[in-house]
Design a protein around this motif. Sequence first.
Motif, PDB file in Angstrom:
ATOM      1  N   THR A 109       0.833  -1.207   0.000  1.00  0.00           N
ATOM      2  CA  THR A 109       0.000   0.000   0.000  1.00  0.00           C
ATOM      3  C   THR A 109       0.864   1.253   0.000  1.00  0.00           C
ATOM      4  O   THR A 109       0.564   2.231  -0.699  1.00  0.00           O
ATOM      5  CB  THR A 109      -0.927  -0.002   1.221  1.00  0.00           C
ATOM      6  N   LEU A 145       2.036   1.926  -3.523  1.00  0.00           N
ATOM      7  CA  LEU A 145       0.971   2.383  -4.421  1.00  0.00           C
ATOM      8  C   LEU A 145       0.470   3.774  -4.045  1.00  0.00           C
ATOM      9  O   LEU A 145       0.172   4.600  -4.920  1.00  0.00           O
ATOM     10  CB  LEU A 145      -0.175   1.374  -4.401  1.00  0.00           C
ATOM     11  N   VAL A 146       0.368   4.040  -2.748  1.00  0.00           N
ATOM     12  CA  VAL A 146      -0.061   5.379  -2.309  1.00  0.00           C
ATOM     13  C   VAL A 146       0.972   6.426  -2.724  1.00  0.00           C
ATOM     14  O   VAL A 146       0.617   7.547  -3.103  1.00  0.00           O
ATOM     15  CB  VAL A 146      -0.298   5.395  -0.786  1.00  0.00           C
ATOM     16  N   GLY A 198      -3.400  -3.115  -6.695  1.00  0.00           N
ATOM     17  CA  GLY A 198      -4.209  -2.776  -5.530  1.00  0.00           C
ATOM     18  C   GLY A 198      -5.178  -3.873  -5.163  1.00  0.00           C
ATOM     19  O   GLY A 198      -5.443  -4.128  -3.973  1.00  0.00           O
ATOM     20  N   PHE A 238      -5.466   2.735  -0.192  1.00  0.00           N
ATOM     21  CA  PHE A 238      -4.937   3.004  -1.531  1.00  0.00           C
ATOM     22  C   PHE A 238      -6.014   3.554  -2.455  1.00  0.00           C
ATOM     23  O   PHE A 238      -5.790   4.516  -3.192  1.00  0.00           O
ATOM     24  CB  PHE A 238      -4.340   1.727  -2.130  1.00  0.00           C
TER      25      PHE A 238
END
Length: 422
Positions: free
Chosen positions: A214, A217-218, A239, A251
Motif C-alpha cells: 500500500t 501504491l499510495v 491494488g 490506496f
Amino acid sequence: MLSLLIVATPASGQSTQNGTSHYQRKERGYELDITLKGDVHLNDDDTDIRSISPGGFIEILEDAGRQDHRLRIEPGAGGRLTYAYRLNGRAVEWSDVDTTWYASLVLRIARMGVDAEARAERILRKKGPDAVLDEVEAMGSSGARKTYMLVLFDKAKLSESELVRAAGVAAGIPSSGDKTEVLIAGSEAFLGTFNAIQPYFDAITSIPSSGDKTRALVHLADGGMLDEKAAYSAALRSGASIASSGDRSQFLVSLATSRDIDTAFLEVVSTIPSSGDKTRVLMHLVERRLLGSAAMYTAAMRTADTIASSGDRARFMVAAAPAYLTESRDAYFNAVAGIPSSGDQSNVLLALLESDALDEVSLGKLLETARHIASSGDKTNVLVAAAPYVTGNDALVDVYLETANTIPASGDQKRALSALLN
C-alpha cells in the motif's frame, strides 16, 4: 559501511546483532563462518580489505575437509591491518597466503553488504548498470540488495531494457520493506517508459506485506504518477492484490483523490472484504463529489449492493441520496431492497424523499421498494412521508395503496391511509 539483514536458507544464514555480523554456510564436507565488527572498506578491485574501524575485526573460519583456514584481521598501529592466519592448525606468514583463496573470500564478504554504497558506485562507474544488477542477484542480504539498487536509481539513467531487468531483480528482494523502498526510489524512472511499466507493477504485486504494498501504491497515487491509462490500470490490478481490507481501501481513497475514476476502480472496491472499509471508499466518492456522471453513480450503486452490513450500506445510500440520478434508478433501489434491516431500509427511503430529486417513476419505485420493509412501523413511516408527493396522482395513489395493504399491523395501516387522505 556495513549494512546487513537476516537472510537464511537451510544451507546458509546471515545475521547481525549488537554491531557484530555473522555469516555461516554449512553443507556436507564444508563449513564457512565469517564474523565482522565495525566499518569495513574494500580496495577498488574488491580483492582486499582496505581498512577496518578501530575496535573492529574480521574473523574467517573455513573447513573444506583437506584444508582448514583460520584468519583474523584487525586494525593495528597507524591504521595498518594485522593478519593472524593458520592453515591446518599451523601458523603461516601472511605473505605466503593463497591469494586466490583470499580474494574469493573478500568477494564473499563484499556480497554480505560490506562497503555496499561505495562498492556499488565503483561497479556502476567501471562496468555499468547490468554489472550492478549482476551483483544484486548474487547477494543474499536484502539490505545490501537495497543499497545497490538505490545507488543504481540515484546515479544512473537506465535504458528501458535495463529498467525491465531492474524490475525483475527488485522483485527478488526478500524483505517487504527493502523491496518497497527500492520500488519507490525507482518509480519515476519506471513510469516514464512504455515496456517497463507492467514489470514494475508486477514487482509491486510481489510485495508480501499489505502495508508495504500500500505504501508503494499510495506513493504513486499521491505523487500524481498514475494519470496514464497503462499505469492506472496496472496500479488497480496491484491494488486488488492487497490482502488487508483497510490497506486496500486506503490506496483506493488515495487514488480517487488524485485522478478521475472509472468502473474498473469500482470493480476493485467491490472486492474489499470488509463492509466498513468498502463503505469508507464509497463515502469518500460521495463526499468529494466524484460520482457526477450517471455511469459512475450507477456503478457505485451496484457496488453498494455488495456491502454486507446493513448499517454500512444504509449509511452510504443516505449519503448518496442528495445526488440521486433518475438514470441510476434501478441500481439505487436494488441496493436499497437488499438492506436486511427494516430501520436502515426505511432511513434510506426517507432520506431519498427529502432529497426532492424523484420523478414520478422514481416515486413509484420507492413505494414498491417499501413493500420489502418487514417492520409495520418503519414501512408506515415511509408511506406517511411519501403521501404529500403522491396526492393527486392516480397512478401513484394506486401503488401507495398496494403497499399500504402489505402493512401487517392494522393501526399502522390506518395511519398510512389517513396520511393519504389528509
